[in-house]
Write a protein that holds these residues in place. Structure first.
Motif, PDB file in Angstrom:
ATOM      1  N   GLU A  77       0.957  -1.238   0.158  1.00  0.00           N
ATOM      2  CA  GLU A  77      -0.040  -0.037   0.074  1.00  0.00           C
ATOM      3  C   GLU A  77       0.911   1.213   0.023  1.00  0.00           C
ATOM      4  OE1 GLU A  77      -2.610  -0.021   3.156  1.00  0.00           O
ATOM      5  OE2 GLU A  77      -3.824  -1.999   2.530  1.00  0.00           O
ATOM      6  N   ALA A  80       2.166   1.483  -3.277  1.00  0.00           N
ATOM      7  CA  ALA A  80       1.318   2.175  -4.286  1.00  0.00           C
ATOM      8  C   ALA A  80       0.933   3.703  -4.044  1.00  0.00           C
ATOM      9  CB  ALA A  80       0.019   1.473  -4.183  1.00  0.00           C
ATOM     10  N   LEU A  81       0.912   3.901  -2.738  1.00  0.00           N
ATOM     11  CA  LEU A  81       0.830   5.341  -2.539  1.00  0.00           C
ATOM     12  C   LEU A  81       2.004   6.054  -2.929  1.00  0.00           C
ATOM     13  CD1 LEU A  81      -0.656   5.281   1.042  1.00  0.00           C
ATOM     14  CD2 LEU A  81      -1.927   5.821  -0.850  1.00  0.00           C
ATOM     15  N   LYS A  82       3.243   5.903  -2.709  1.00  0.00           N
ATOM     16  CA  LYS A  82       4.405   6.434  -3.292  1.00  0.00           C
ATOM     17  C   LYS A  82       4.300   6.613  -4.817  1.00  0.00           C
ATOM     18  CE  LYS A  82       7.798   5.486   0.261  1.00  0.00           C
ATOM     19  NZ  LYS A  82       9.027   4.756   0.744  1.00  0.00           N
ATOM     20  N   ALA A  83       3.690   5.584  -5.453  1.00  0.00           N
ATOM     21  CA  ALA A  83       3.786   5.577  -7.142  1.00  0.00           C
ATOM     22  C   ALA A  83       2.959   6.753  -7.385  1.00  0.00           C
ATOM     23  CB  ALA A  83       3.187   4.140  -7.756  1.00  0.00           C
ATOM     24  N   ARG A  84       1.560   6.586  -6.988  1.00  0.00           N
ATOM     25  CA  ARG A  84       0.399   7.732  -7.062  1.00  0.00           C
ATOM     26  C   ARG A  84       1.139   9.149  -6.761  1.00  0.00           C
ATOM     27  NH1 ARG A  84      -4.833   4.839  -4.063  1.00  0.00           N
ATOM     28  NH2 ARG A  84      -4.722   3.048  -5.418  1.00  0.00           N
ATOM     29  N   GLN A  85       1.821   9.428  -5.757  1.00  0.00           N
ATOM     30  CA  GLN A  85       2.328  10.466  -5.451  1.00  0.00           C
ATOM     31  C   GLN A  85       3.576  10.911  -6.556  1.00  0.00           C
ATOM     32  OE1 GLN A  85       4.529  10.820  -1.619  1.00  0.00           O
ATOM     33  NE2 GLN A  85       5.007  12.654  -1.748  1.00  0.00           N
ATOM     34  N   ARG A  86       4.404  10.029  -6.918  1.00  0.00           N
ATOM     35  CA  ARG A  86       5.116  10.435  -7.957  1.00  0.00           C
ATOM     36  C   ARG A  86       4.634  10.778  -9.241  1.00  0.00           C
ATOM     37  NH1 ARG A  86       8.091   6.129  -5.626  1.00  0.00           N
ATOM     38  NH2 ARG A  86       7.320   4.532  -7.056  1.00  0.00           N
ATOM     39  N   ALA A  87       3.494  10.003  -9.568  1.00  0.00           N
ATOM     40  CA  ALA A  87       2.599  10.286 -10.818  1.00  0.00           C
ATOM     41  C   ALA A  87       2.094  11.465 -10.758  1.00  0.00           C
ATOM     42  CB  ALA A  87       1.474   9.112 -11.053  1.00  0.00           C
ATOM     43  N   VAL A  88       1.511  11.958  -9.340  1.00  0.00           N
ATOM     44  CA  VAL A  88       0.981  13.129  -9.478  1.00  0.00           C
ATOM     45  C   VAL A  88       1.920  14.372  -9.421  1.00  0.00           C
ATOM     46  CG1 VAL A  88      -0.164  14.840  -7.728  1.00  0.00           C
ATOM     47  CG2 VAL A  88      -0.927  12.467  -7.874  1.00  0.00           C
TER      48      VAL A  88
END
Length: 214
Positions: A77, A80-88
């Protein structure tokens, strides 16, 4: 008075020895049975203790396995949150890249160079323009190579004579100028936008880089 024993004393001695021998055997057997029973009880006790330890360890291992699964799920999790943060963050950065690019091209374009088209494909930017001399194109390449915090690896694709224009109608033969069409590629550096580039980037042109006049 002389006493003479006429009984068979040797047989009596043998019988006593046999009795003592069998009695010793019986005592040894009883002692062996007692020792074996005690050893068996000790082994059973040790086995019971080891089984209890094994059961306790199995229960603790099961608890640890459950905790490890929880930790693994938490890590997934978190990733996944880090990946979303990097994507943002990448989306936020890439949204402003065209503005920074146009502003940087406006800063690095020398006098006598006019940009006609700019096309970005990924991290590569294709630039087409017109220059008054070959030296102006070389200066543009040097600027993007050494003086730009955003651009790198400039590559001249093509340069050719575009047209000839008369500077004045009275002496066209003497003041005739030659223009050069050029095409080049340049790569974007994977850097965060500099702090001093934000303010001037807001005033950059949204569609094309402003060209400097000679």
């Amino acid at each position: 008075m002389i006493l003479i024993n006429l009984l068979p004393h040797r047989e009596e001695k043998r019988r006593r020895r046999k009795q003592a021998f069998f009695a010793g055997l019986g005592a040894a057997a009883v002692l062996g049975v007692v020792i074996a029973g005690a050893w068996l009880l000790a082994l059973q006790h040790l086995t019971a203790q080891q089984l209890a330890r094994n059961a306790f360890l199995s229960a603790e291992i099961a608890k640890l396995d459950a905790q490890i699964k929880d930790i693994a799920s938490l890590r997934s999790e978190i990733e996944a949150l880090k990946a979303r943060q990097r994507a943002v963050e990448d989306l936020q950065t890439n949204r402003n890249v065209p503005v920074y690019l146009l502003n940087e091209l406006a800063r690095q374009t020398p006098e006598g160079v006019y940009l006609k088209s700019i096309k970005q494909t990924g991290q590569v930017v294709a630039i087409n323009g017109i220059a008054q001399t070959n030296e102006r194109v070389s200066e543009f390449l040097r600027n993007t190579q050494h003086s730009s915090p955003w651009l790198e690896r400039p590559e001249l694709v093509e340069i050719k004579v575009a047209a000839q224009t008369a500077a004045s109608s009275r002496d066209a033969a003497r003041d005739q100028r030659r223009l050069y069409d050029f095409a080049m590629r340049v790569s974007l550096k994977p850097l965060q936008p500099p702090a001093d580039a934000v303010a001037p980037a807001r005033g950059a042109a949204p569609s094309r880089a402003p060209a400097k006049k000679p």
